[in-house]
Design a protein around this motif. Structure first.
Motif, PDB file in Angstrom:
ATOM      1  N   ALA A 198     -28.051 -33.811 -27.995  1.00  0.00           N
ATOM      2  CA  ALA A 198     -28.156 -34.771 -26.902  1.00  0.00           C
ATOM      3  C   ALA A 198     -28.334 -34.021 -25.586  1.00  0.00           C
ATOM      4  CB  ALA A 198     -26.910 -35.648 -26.848  1.00  0.00           C
ATOM      5  N   ASP A 199     -29.042 -34.635 -24.669  1.00  0.00           N
ATOM      6  CA  ASP A 199     -29.186 -34.035 -23.336  1.00  0.00           C
ATOM      7  C   ASP A 199     -27.812 -33.915 -22.704  1.00  0.00           C
ATOM      8  OD1 ASP A 199     -31.910 -33.827 -23.506  1.00  0.00           O
ATOM      9  OD2 ASP A 199     -32.292 -35.752 -22.542  1.00  0.00           O
ATOM     10  N   GLN A 200     -27.575 -32.787 -22.104  1.00  0.00           N
ATOM     11  CA  GLN A 200     -26.304 -32.550 -21.430  1.00  0.00           C
ATOM     12  C   GLN A 200     -26.590 -32.253 -19.965  1.00  0.00           C
ATOM     13  OE1 GLN A 200     -23.227 -32.721 -22.867  1.00  0.00           O
ATOM     14  NE2 GLN A 200     -24.180 -33.328 -24.775  1.00  0.00           N
ATOM     15  N   ALA A 201     -25.819 -32.847 -19.107  1.00  0.00           N
ATOM     16  CA  ALA A 201     -25.957 -32.559 -17.678  1.00  0.00           C
ATOM     17  C   ALA A 201     -25.330 -31.197 -17.394  1.00  0.00           C
ATOM     18  CB  ALA A 201     -25.259 -33.642 -16.867  1.00  0.00           C
ATOM     19  N   ASP A 202     -25.797 -30.564 -16.339  1.00  0.00           N
ATOM     20  CA  ASP A 202     -25.179 -29.302 -15.934  1.00  0.00           C
ATOM     21  C   ASP A 202     -23.719 -29.550 -15.610  1.00  0.00           C
ATOM     22  OD1 ASP A 202     -27.537 -27.932 -16.227  1.00  0.00           O
ATOM     23  OD2 ASP A 202     -28.102 -28.094 -14.129  1.00  0.00           O
ATOM     24  N   ALA A 203     -22.906 -28.594 -15.961  1.00  0.00           N
ATOM     25  CA  ALA A 203     -21.473 -28.729 -15.713  1.00  0.00           C
ATOM     26  C   ALA A 203     -21.044 -27.721 -14.655  1.00  0.00           C
ATOM     27  CB  ALA A 203     -20.688 -28.500 -16.994  1.00  0.00           C
ATOM     28  N   GLN A 204     -19.999 -28.061 -13.974  1.00  0.00           N
ATOM     29  CA  GLN A 204     -19.460 -27.185 -12.951  1.00  0.00           C
ATOM     30  C   GLN A 204     -17.950 -27.155 -13.126  1.00  0.00           C
ATOM     31  OE1 GLN A 204     -20.590 -28.332  -9.016  1.00  0.00           O
ATOM     32  NE2 GLN A 204     -19.558 -26.625  -8.063  1.00  0.00           N
ATOM     33  N   VAL A 205     -17.380 -25.956 -13.074  1.00  0.00           N
ATOM     34  CA  VAL A 205     -15.943 -25.794 -13.207  1.00  0.00           C
ATOM     35  C   VAL A 205     -15.425 -25.204 -11.907  1.00  0.00           C
ATOM     36  CG1 VAL A 205     -14.097 -24.657 -14.494  1.00  0.00           C
ATOM     37  CG2 VAL A 205     -16.153 -25.401 -15.683  1.00  0.00           C
ATOM     38  N   GLU A 206     -14.407 -25.836 -11.351  1.00  0.00           N
ATOM     39  CA  GLU A 206     -13.827 -25.344 -10.102  1.00  0.00           C
ATOM     40  C   GLU A 206     -12.413 -24.863 -10.385  1.00  0.00           C
ATOM     41  OE1 GLU A 206     -12.442 -27.176  -5.846  1.00  0.00           O
ATOM     42  OE2 GLU A 206     -14.313 -27.900  -6.715  1.00  0.00           O
ATOM     43  N   PHE A 207     -12.120 -23.629  -9.961  1.00  0.00           N
ATOM     44  CA  PHE A 207     -10.799 -23.051 -10.145  1.00  0.00           C
ATOM     45  C   PHE A 207     -10.088 -23.011  -8.800  1.00  0.00           C
ATOM     46  CE2 PHE A 207     -13.196 -21.312 -13.685  1.00  0.00           C
ATOM     47  CZ  PHE A 207     -12.298 -21.415 -14.735  1.00  0.00           C
ATOM     48  N   LEU A 208      -8.861 -23.484  -8.762  1.00  0.00           N
ATOM     49  CA  LEU A 208      -8.060 -23.451  -7.553  1.00  0.00           C
ATOM     50  C   LEU A 208      -6.683 -22.928  -7.949  1.00  0.00           C
ATOM     51  CD1 LEU A 208      -7.858 -24.120  -4.550  1.00  0.00           C
ATOM     52  CD2 LEU A 208      -7.142 -26.430  -5.195  1.00  0.00           C
ATOM     53  N   THR A 209      -6.334 -21.746  -7.434  1.00  0.00           N
ATOM     54  CA  THR A 209      -5.070 -21.111  -7.814  1.00  0.00           C
ATOM     55  C   THR A 209      -4.608 -20.199  -6.686  1.00  0.00           C
ATOM     56  OG1 THR A 209      -3.975 -19.794  -9.523  1.00  0.00           O
ATOM     57  CG2 THR A 209      -6.206 -19.169  -8.970  1.00  0.00           C
ATOM     58  N   PRO A 210      -3.301 -19.994  -6.546  1.00  0.00           N
ATOM     59  CA  PRO A 210      -2.815 -19.025  -5.556  1.00  0.00           C
ATOM     60  C   PRO A 210      -3.290 -17.613  -5.911  1.00  0.00           C
ATOM     61  CG  PRO A 210      -1.034 -20.438  -6.309  1.00  0.00           C
ATOM     62  CD  PRO A 210      -2.217 -20.704  -7.197  1.00  0.00           C
ATOM     63  N   ALA A 211      -3.388 -16.758  -4.897  1.00  0.00           N
ATOM     64  CA  ALA A 211      -3.832 -15.380  -5.116  1.00  0.00           C
ATOM     65  C   ALA A 211      -2.948 -14.707  -6.156  1.00  0.00           C
ATOM     66  CB  ALA A 211      -3.792 -14.598  -3.809  1.00  0.00           C
ATOM     67  N   PHE A 212      -3.570 -13.932  -7.001  1.00  0.00           N
ATOM     68  CA  PHE A 212      -2.926 -13.134  -8.041  1.00  0.00           C
ATOM     69  C   PHE A 212      -2.379 -13.959  -9.206  1.00  0.00           C
ATOM     70  CE2 PHE A 212      -2.312 -10.844  -3.987  1.00  0.00           C
ATOM     71  CZ  PHE A 212      -3.190  -9.789  -4.225  1.00  0.00           C
ATOM     72  N   GLN A 213      -2.570 -15.272  -9.222  1.00  0.00           N
ATOM     73  CA  GLN A 213      -2.131 -16.091 -10.346  1.00  0.00           C
ATOM     74  C   GLN A 213      -3.347 -16.568 -11.136  1.00  0.00           C
ATOM     75  OE1 GLN A 213       0.525 -19.263  -9.372  1.00  0.00           O
ATOM     76  NE2 GLN A 213       2.038 -17.921  -8.417  1.00  0.00           N
ATOM     77  N   ALA A 214      -3.292 -16.369 -12.441  1.00  0.00           N
ATOM     78  CA  ALA A 214      -4.411 -16.731 -13.304  1.00  0.00           C
ATOM     79  C   ALA A 214      -4.394 -18.219 -13.634  1.00  0.00           C
ATOM     80  CB  ALA A 214      -4.357 -15.920 -14.593  1.00  0.00           C
ATOM     81  N   VAL A 215      -5.578 -18.767 -13.820  1.00  0.00           N
ATOM     82  CA  VAL A 215      -5.732 -20.143 -14.290  1.00  0.00           C
ATOM     83  C   VAL A 215      -6.797 -20.115 -15.387  1.00  0.00           C
ATOM     84  CG1 VAL A 215      -7.447 -20.756 -12.535  1.00  0.00           C
ATOM     85  CG2 VAL A 215      -6.125 -22.548 -13.647  1.00  0.00           C
ATOM     86  N   THR A 216      -6.548 -20.876 -16.458  1.00  0.00           N
ATOM     87  CA  THR A 216      -7.469 -20.912 -17.593  1.00  0.00           C
ATOM     88  C   THR A 216      -7.995 -22.320 -17.787  1.00  0.00           C
ATOM     89  OG1 THR A 216      -6.318 -19.092 -18.694  1.00  0.00           O
ATOM     90  CG2 THR A 216      -7.720 -20.477 -20.072  1.00  0.00           C
ATOM     91  N   GLN A 217      -9.292 -22.429 -17.976  1.00  0.00           N
ATOM     92  CA  GLN A 217      -9.948 -23.704 -18.286  1.00  0.00           C
ATOM     93  C   GLN A 217     -10.552 -23.569 -19.673  1.00  0.00           C
ATOM     94  OE1 GLN A 217     -10.459 -26.736 -16.466  1.00  0.00           O
ATOM     95  NE2 GLN A 217     -11.208 -27.365 -18.457  1.00  0.00           N
ATOM     96  N   GLU A 218     -10.190 -24.470 -20.575  1.00  0.00           N
ATOM     97  CA  GLU A 218     -10.766 -24.445 -21.916  1.00  0.00           C
ATOM     98  C   GLU A 218     -12.032 -25.299 -21.927  1.00  0.00           C
ATOM     99  OE1 GLU A 218      -7.763 -25.427 -24.771  1.00  0.00           O
ATOM    100  OE2 GLU A 218      -6.878 -23.432 -24.613  1.00  0.00           O
ATOM    101  N   ILE A 219     -13.156 -24.670 -22.248  1.00  0.00           N
ATOM    102  CA  ILE A 219     -14.450 -25.333 -22.265  1.00  0.00           C
ATOM    103  C   ILE A 219     -14.784 -25.668 -23.716  1.00  0.00           C
ATOM    104  CG2 ILE A 219     -16.906 -25.097 -21.732  1.00  0.00           C
ATOM    105  CD1 ILE A 219     -15.999 -23.022 -19.577  1.00  0.00           C
ATOM    106  N   PRO A 220     -14.908 -26.965 -24.064  1.00  0.00           N
ATOM    107  CA  PRO A 220     -15.156 -27.327 -25.462  1.00  0.00           C
ATOM    108  C   PRO A 220     -16.590 -27.005 -25.900  1.00  0.00           C
ATOM    109  CG  PRO A 220     -15.133 -29.290 -24.094  1.00  0.00           C
ATOM    110  CD  PRO A 220     -14.773 -28.128 -23.200  1.00  0.00           C
ATOM    111  N   ILE A 221     -16.711 -26.330 -27.042  1.00  0.00           N
ATOM    112  CA  ILE A 221     -18.002 -26.046 -27.654  1.00  0.00           C
ATOM    113  C   ILE A 221     -18.058 -26.868 -28.936  1.00  0.00           C
ATOM    114  CG2 ILE A 221     -19.567 -24.280 -28.533  1.00  0.00           C
ATOM    115  CD1 ILE A 221     -18.813 -23.856 -25.599  1.00  0.00           C
ATOM    116  N   ASN A 222     -18.939 -27.876 -28.976  1.00  0.00           N
ATOM    117  CA  ASN A 222     -19.016 -28.822 -30.084  1.00  0.00           C
ATOM    118  C   ASN A 222     -20.225 -28.501 -30.958  1.00  0.00           C
ATOM    119  OD1 ASN A 222     -18.681 -31.035 -31.725  1.00  0.00           O
ATOM    120  ND2 ASN A 222     -19.508 -32.490 -30.257  1.00  0.00           N
TER     121      ASN A 222
END
Length: 114
Positions: free
Chosen positions: A46-70
């Motif tokens: 199926a056609d998929q629109a472009d996706a954008q992921v925005e990360f917002l976190t304090p300095a030196f702290q990691a943040v993880t986003q799980e991107i689903p691959i179907n």
């Protein structure tokens, strides 16, 4: 049919699917001395629109986003990930079995405030 070099034959096929899915086709070629059957499988996503992921976190702290691959195909997938940009991390390889959704964990760990 167009004869090319090395006794090859070009057989152009136009395929215009209306929906995503797996399409199977058999082509039967007959002559007075030969019969050949070619099986073709086309996987349409199926056609998929472009996706954008925005990360917002304090300095030196990691943040993880799980991107689903179907994987809606009929074959297992093996992806090699190439991450560009500073502070991004994730596994270099991900396997997605047939009919499954596997999350790709993309981690952003800033080393400075910006």
């Amino acid at each position: 049919f167009v004869l090319g070099g090395n006794d090859t034959v070009e057989f152009p096929i136009k395929f215009t699917p209306k929906y995503a899915g797996c399409y199977h086709c058999q082509i039967l070629l007959k002559s007075s001395s030969d019969i050949r059957v070619y099986e073709i499988e086309c996987v349409v996503n199926a056609d998929q629109a472009d996706a954008q992921v925005e990360f917002l976190t304090p300095a030196f702290q990691a943040v993880t986003q799980e991107i689903p691959i179907n994987n809606i195909s009929n074959e297992d997938w093996k992806f090699e990930a190439v991450l560009e940009g500073q502070c991004f991390h994730g596994p270099p390889v991900i396997n997605v079995p047939v009919g499954e959704t596997v999350p790709y964990p993309l981690t952003f760990k800033p080393v400075a405030e910006s």
